[in-house]
Write an enzyme that holds these catalytic residues in place. Structure first.
Site, PDB file in Angstrom:
ATOM      1  N   ASP A 193       0.855  -1.178   0.000  1.00  0.00           N
ATOM      2  CA  ASP A 193       0.000   0.000   0.000  1.00  0.00           C
ATOM      3  C   ASP A 193       0.899   1.239   0.000  1.00  0.00           C
ATOM      4  OD1 ASP A 193      -2.213   1.677   0.114  1.00  0.00           O
ATOM      5  OD2 ASP A 193      -3.226   0.510   1.669  1.00  0.00           O
TER       6      ASP A 193
ATOM      7  N   GLU B  81     -10.512   6.863   4.520  1.00  0.00           N
ATOM      8  CA  GLU B  81      -9.544   6.211   5.401  1.00  0.00           C
ATOM      9  C   GLU B  81      -9.581   6.768   6.827  1.00  0.00           C
ATOM     10  OE1 GLU B  81      -5.801   5.195   3.467  1.00  0.00           O
ATOM     11  OE2 GLU B  81      -6.689   5.668   1.538  1.00  0.00           O
TER      12      GLU B  81
END
Length: 631
Positions: A318, A523
């Protein structure tokens, strides 16, 4: 004939033979210089990969393992460092409101740097197209996954995957970091709207999005190998491996505390389906499992994903995932590189400090901390995906697919998805006094709440900007405009974002439609321990619904606190984050289509109950998993 003449004749014949051999050899050398096996599409994929590997230096191999952000991907950087991949971080675009042609030109310009290298290995460009091609102005924005899960319709998901692939290809991009197949077990998590459901079986069913993106894997294909069926498809990415939806208190990038059986039974099953459907890549989660960072978890990445499940695509980190292995952030980057690559990560989303990553990995290989076999495995996997996507045959894109961006067919598909995603939670103060569907013909109706006329709020996070936006940042139909288009021409529609009590009492409204909910987030910014709707949403519900017959439309990325207001609400709809096609909301409000959506998440009474998922011993929901009234 004399002996001397015979000897001369034999010598002449030998000379001719030698000259002929030299000519043939010369032609063979010339042919070889032009014929390179890895560039021959008629060769088997494995032969092309193996041939290319034999030509590659260590620097070229490590370059392939490096993914950088577009802002630093100059032609020289691509050429000098043999960079394997480039991506757009959230909101990173060629220019505000950039056209498809501008995107294609940007991607091609970067690609030309890669093609100018000694071996001409094309780079692969990736982007987060998580609910349509959401970074691109004018693209079709579909409902976020939380809404798609409520449709319970895998066939629809496959169609959405195919439409998304066309719009991605329209901008010259062959790779997307989607779908998210997290199983969100706690709505306090800021990424819960990226999850289809709290139920692993439903998430498994929704992996039909992958063959939509990539194409149907042929019968008798080798299990675990990536498959992309042609120029109208893109490489997908199952994420985030694994357990990202199960963190303590729903905290993003945190620790998932669960047994191995629990991990395999709840969070892993969708990966079985994704791999069986030929998913090209897998992205590793920021989270930890029982205290071990996933980016350094060799047991699960190399051991389980690659060896047990037989995944043959590439594993990608990521964003700055390696930096997060240590605490503090980026504290010992050389250690983080060694831990991540040894664990089985093949490509690293750097995104800016590419020199540090390249130098660090080069040092670790040259000093035998990481074996060459691990590097060759990583590069083999990356090349396998690139060959499967067709980059070696056609590395540069053209403008021929620009017509797909926000096209009518895709917007109609998104509108259908909105209709099917809406969940009717309440319809009337009693069973025999239903309010929905609403009458189109009325003297005067009120529409209230900022979310009614705000496409940015309607779409949520990961839309144009990473965190989403306030206002009409892209092309679409707001819920308010959809209502105006749908009601009878003689019906007066009054929009008041925050109507006061005097205004409510002084007007004779037939009914009110209140559209409120969460503000956009992505997020960690979306993590919430209270899950309340921000003001003035609750105040609008209270003031309007106490004075006028009302239907409340919730625009939200997850179940939120609603119990205190239920009694005053006549009808309640979970619209989730519907995207650009607000007309789908009006289609169902006014009865052109019935409500069919069912909750893919449990709707709690109070946050004190969380985490609470279907099957738990303490299960006592406000609305249970699978609930949804029909009209």
């Amino acid at each position: 004939m004399s002996f001397s003449h015979l000897k001369t004749h034999k010598t002449a014949k030998t000379s001719v033979f030698v000259i002929w051999i030299l000519i043939v050899f010369s032609w063979f050398v010339i042919w070889q210089s032009y014929y390179i096996k890895y560039k021959d599409p008629n060769q088997p994929l494995s032969a092309r990969i193996n041939d290319l590997l034999t030509h590659m230096t260590l620097a070229e191999k490590i370059g392939q393992m490096t993914q950088i952000e577009r802002k630093v991907a100059s032609t020289d950087v691509m050429k000098n460092h043999f960079i394997g991949s480039v991506f757009s971080e959230g909101g990173s675009v060629p220019a505000p409101r950039a056209s498809p042609e501008a995107w294609v030109n940007m991607v091609n310009e970067i690609q030309k740097g890669s093609l100018a290298t000694r071996l001409g290995i094309p780079m692969i460009y990736g982007i987060d197209a998580v609910h349509g091609h959401n970074s691109v102005y004018g693209a079709t924005i579909f409902p976020h996954n939380v809404g798609l899960g409520a449709t319970r319709d895998p066939v629809l998901l496959k169609k959405i995957g195919a439409a998304t692939a066309l719009e991605i290809r329209a901008t010259g991009i062959p790779y997307t970091f989607a779908p998210c197949i997290a199983v969100c077990r706690d709505p306090r998590w800021g990424r819960c709207y990226e999850s289809y459901s709290e139920d692993p079986k439903l998430v498994q069913a929704m992996t039909e999005f992958i063959p939509g993106l990539q194409g149907d894997i042929p019968p008798k294909s080798q299990k675990g190998f990536p498959f992309i069926s042609g120029r109208e498809k893109v490489a997908g990415c199952a994420k985030h491996f694994v357990g990202d939806g199960g963190t303590t208190k729903g905290l993003d990038e945190n620790n998932t505390v669960i047994s191995r059986n629990g991990l395999l039974n709840i969070h892993m099953p969708a990966y079985y389906d994704a791999i069986a459907k030929g998913v090209a890549t897998v992205m590793v989660s920021y989270t930890s499992w029982n205290g071990v960072k996933m980016h350094a978890n060799r047991d699960l990445i190399d051991g389980f994903l690659k060896n047990t499940l037989g995944f043959k695509g590439f594993v990608i980190s990521d964003y700055k995932g390696l930096d997060r292995i240590t605490n503090p952030f980026h504290a010992n980057y050389t250690y983080s590189i060694e831990a991540a690559i040894s664990a089985g990560i093949d490509m690293v989303m750097v995104p800016y400090n590419y020199k540090e990553f390249i130098d660090g990995l080069t040092f670790l290989v040259k000093n035998k901390y990481i074996p060459m076999s691990r590097i060759d495995d990583a590069v083999t996997r990356i090349l396998r995906v690139k060959f499967s996507v067709g980059l070696f045959e056609k590395p540069l894109a053209d403008f021929s697919m620009a017509k797909y961006i926000g096209c009518k067919e895709h917007r109609e598909l998104a509108r259908e998805a909105v209709r099917k995603s809406l969940v009717l939670l309440k319809n009337g103060k009693s069973a025999d006094k239903s309010l929905l569907p609403l009458p189109r013909k009325a003297s005067k109706i009120l529409v209230a709440g900022k979310h009614a006329d705000n496409i940015g709020y309607q779409c949520g996070g990961w839309t144009i900007q990473w965190q989403g936006s306030d206002g009409n940042a892209t092309v679409g139909t707001s819920i308010l405009n959809a209502i105006k288009k749908t009601v009878d021409p003689e019906t007066e529609v009054v929009y008041q974002e925050y109507p006061n009590t005097d205004f409510l009492k002084s007007n004779q409204f037939s009914y009110a439609i209140v559209v409120v909910g969460e503000h956009p987030y992505a997020e960690t910014n979306g993590d919430s321990q209270n899950l309340t709707i921000p003001e003035p949403g609750p105040s609008i519900i209270t003031s309007v619904c106490e004075n006028i017959k009302c239907v409340v439309v919730l625009v939200t990325g997850r179940p939120v606190v609603i119990q205190p207001y239920i009694a005053s609400i006549d009808a309640l709809i979970a619209a989730w984050l519907p995207g650009t096609e607000g007309q789908g909301v009006a289609d169902v409000l006014f009865g052109d289509y019935g409500f069919t959506g069912k909750l893919s998440f449990t709707w709690f009474k109070t946050v004190d109950q969380l985490p609470m998922s279907v099957g738990d011993a303490h299960y006592d929901p406000l609305f249970p998993f699978g609930f949804g009234l029909k009209t």
